[in-house]
Motif scaffolding. Structure first.
Motif, PDB file in Angstrom:
ATOM      1  N   ALA A 212       1.205  -1.276   0.208  1.00  0.00           N
ATOM      2  CA  ALA A 212      -0.172  -0.485   0.431  1.00  0.00           C
ATOM      3  C   ALA A 212       1.111   1.407  -0.332  1.00  0.00           C
ATOM      4  CB  ALA A 212      -1.250  -0.033   1.070  1.00  0.00           C
ATOM      5  N   PHE A 213       1.681   1.028   0.615  1.00  0.00           N
ATOM      6  CA  PHE A 213       3.152   2.669   1.013  1.00  0.00           C
ATOM      7  C   PHE A 213       3.421   2.733   0.108  1.00  0.00           C
ATOM      8  CE2 PHE A 213       3.122   1.636   5.192  1.00  0.00           C
ATOM      9  CZ  PHE A 213       3.017   2.911   5.525  1.00  0.00           C
ATOM     10  N   LEU A 214       3.759   1.561  -1.281  1.00  0.00           N
ATOM     11  CA  LEU A 214       4.929   1.966  -2.578  1.00  0.00           C
ATOM     12  C   LEU A 214       3.769   2.263  -3.662  1.00  0.00           C
ATOM     13  CD1 LEU A 214       6.624  -1.852  -2.203  1.00  0.00           C
ATOM     14  CD2 LEU A 214       7.207   0.788  -2.216  1.00  0.00           C
ATOM     15  N   GLU A 215       2.205   2.374  -3.497  1.00  0.00           N
ATOM     16  CA  GLU A 215       1.951   2.796  -4.883  1.00  0.00           C
ATOM     17  C   GLU A 215       1.073   3.908  -4.590  1.00  0.00           C
ATOM     18  OE1 GLU A 215      -1.816   1.176  -3.732  1.00  0.00           O
ATOM     19  OE2 GLU A 215      -1.732  -1.349  -4.323  1.00  0.00           O
ATOM     20  N   PHE A 216       1.990   4.523  -3.352  1.00  0.00           N
ATOM     21  CA  PHE A 216       1.965   6.910  -3.151  1.00  0.00           C
ATOM     22  C   PHE A 216       3.146   6.972  -3.780  1.00  0.00           C
ATOM     23  CE2 PHE A 216       0.547   6.107   1.163  1.00  0.00           C
ATOM     24  CZ  PHE A 216      -0.649   6.270   1.222  1.00  0.00           C
ATOM     25  N   LYS A 217       2.274   7.632  -5.206  1.00  0.00           N
ATOM     26  CA  LYS A 217       3.166   7.649  -6.917  1.00  0.00           C
ATOM     27  C   LYS A 217       4.298   9.243  -5.793  1.00  0.00           C
ATOM     28  CE  LYS A 217       1.318   5.286  -9.538  1.00  0.00           C
ATOM     29  NZ  LYS A 217       0.454   5.663 -11.270  1.00  0.00           N
ATOM     30  N   ARG A 218       3.971  10.258  -4.748  1.00  0.00           N
ATOM     31  CA  ARG A 218       4.383  11.430  -4.399  1.00  0.00           C
ATOM     32  C   ARG A 218       5.914  11.128  -3.910  1.00  0.00           C
ATOM     33  NH1 ARG A 218      -0.193  13.806  -1.486  1.00  0.00           N
ATOM     34  NH2 ARG A 218      -0.515  11.809  -0.592  1.00  0.00           N
ATOM     35  N   VAL A 219       5.692   9.240  -3.220  1.00  0.00           N
ATOM     36  CA  VAL A 219       7.351   9.386  -2.703  1.00  0.00           C
ATOM     37  C   VAL A 219       7.873   8.348  -3.125  1.00  0.00           C
ATOM     38  CG1 VAL A 219       8.307   8.497  -0.099  1.00  0.00           C
ATOM     39  CG2 VAL A 219       5.734   9.132  -0.332  1.00  0.00           C
ATOM     40  N   ARG A 220       9.307   8.963  -3.874  1.00  0.00           N
ATOM     41  CA  ARG A 220      10.066   8.100  -4.444  1.00  0.00           C
ATOM     42  C   ARG A 220      11.101   7.197  -3.585  1.00  0.00           C
ATOM     43  NH1 ARG A 220      10.558  11.966  -9.324  1.00  0.00           N
ATOM     44  NH2 ARG A 220       8.413  11.898 -10.410  1.00  0.00           N
ATOM     45  N   ASN A 221      12.614   6.711  -4.219  1.00  0.00           N
ATOM     46  CA  ASN A 221      13.371   6.017  -3.624  1.00  0.00           C
ATOM     47  C   ASN A 221      12.743   5.846  -1.843  1.00  0.00           C
ATOM     48  OD1 ASN A 221      14.873   7.024  -5.632  1.00  0.00           O
ATOM     49  ND2 ASN A 221      15.017   9.069  -4.427  1.00  0.00           N
ATOM     50  N   TRP A 222      11.810   4.405  -2.517  1.00  0.00           N
ATOM     51  CA  TRP A 222      12.050   3.964  -1.058  1.00  0.00           C
ATOM     52  C   TRP A 222      12.970   2.845  -0.869  1.00  0.00           C
ATOM     53  CZ3 TRP A 222       8.032   4.500   2.255  1.00  0.00           C
ATOM     54  CH2 TRP A 222       6.382   5.279   1.660  1.00  0.00           C
ATOM     55  N   THR A 223      12.873   2.160   0.204  1.00  0.00           N
ATOM     56  CA  THR A 223      14.209   1.286   0.760  1.00  0.00           C
ATOM     57  C   THR A 223      12.810   0.357   1.346  1.00  0.00           C
ATOM     58  OG1 THR A 223      14.718   2.793   2.212  1.00  0.00           O
ATOM     59  CG2 THR A 223      15.701   3.064   0.364  1.00  0.00           C
TER      60      THR A 223
END
Length: 245
Positions: A212-223
């Motif tokens: 669900a968090f990874l679907e937030f396109k406004r946030v990039r560079n998830w680790t």
């Protein structure tokens, strides 16, 4: 479909492997398990091998009906020593035990897999890790992680979820950093585990929340590290509300 097959044979056409495997695939989706097994038997008698897609189709049908014993029997009948499908047969056999939390059988078959010359992949390890996590077998979970490092198998989102869920479900969040400190915290999150694993065992809470968090396109560079940090805060708030209530 059966009438078309009979007409095909009456006109002198032979049933090849592709035709036989197609029948298995469609019976696994639209027929009963008995019809599917009869079709598989017919393919065997024709001396054609069931292909990778056919194996996956039949396995999915058994998993859907939660017939894990019959799944194991089918896999043994196909032949666990087949090399042309990689680890698929062994992984599915391990899954048949993990789904019923038969831990001794799971470990025994895993050792047989190694003795047979097969090298565990990310799906192999995560099948075991999911079972260890849900049974709160922390020692086995950490031994499995050490084995992954030895085999140079990189943890994915499922692996992280096994650790995070096991510790937080037991309210051992203080030990989480120690449990994760050797893992690939700074990597971009990915899932390489066979989807049949999720059909049998489902997805853990950390896994679902992370997707669900990874679907937030406004946030990039998830680790992985960022996902763990956010999830821990979320769980802390949720648990506080629960205990206060």
């Amino acid at each position: 479909m059966e009438n078309a097959l009979r007409e095909m044979v009456s006109k002198g056409f032979t049933i090849n492997s592709a035709t036989g495997n197609a029948f298995i695939k469609y019976y696994s989706i639209f027929g009963s398990l008995t019809d599917m097994e009869l079709t598989y038997g017919r393919l065997k008698r024709s001396r054609h091998l069931i292909g990778k897609d056919g194996i996956r189709a039949m396995s999915r049908a058994y998993i859907k009906e939660k017939k894990f014993y019959r799944l194991g029997e089918f896999l043994r009948d196909v032949g666990l020593g087949r090399k042309n499908v990689g680890n698929l047969l062994w992984n599915l056999l391990l899954l048949s035990y993990a789904a019923n939390f038969k831990m001794k059988s799971l470990q025994r078959e895993f050792l047989k897999m190694l003795d047979a010359g097969f090298h565990p992949d990310i799906t192999t390890f995560n099948i075991r890790s999911l079972a260890f996590s849900r049974m709160s077998l922390f020692w086995d979970l950490h031994v499995s992680l050490e084995h992954m490092r030895h085999e140079n198998v990189v943890p994915d989102l499922v692996t992280f979820g096994c650790i995070v869920d096991a510790y937080l479900d037991r309210r051992m969040g203080r030990n989480l950093e120690f449990a994760l400190h050797k893992m690939n915290f700074d990597d971009s999150p990915s899932t390489f585990t066979d989807i049949l694993v999720f059909e049998a065992l489902g997805k853990g809470d950390f896994h679902l929340s992370s997707e669900a968090f990874l679907e937030f396109k406004r946030v990039r560079n998830w680790t992985y590290g960022k996902l763990v940090a956010i999830y821990v805060k979320k769980r802390f708030r949720r648990d506080q509300i629960f205990w206060n209530y």
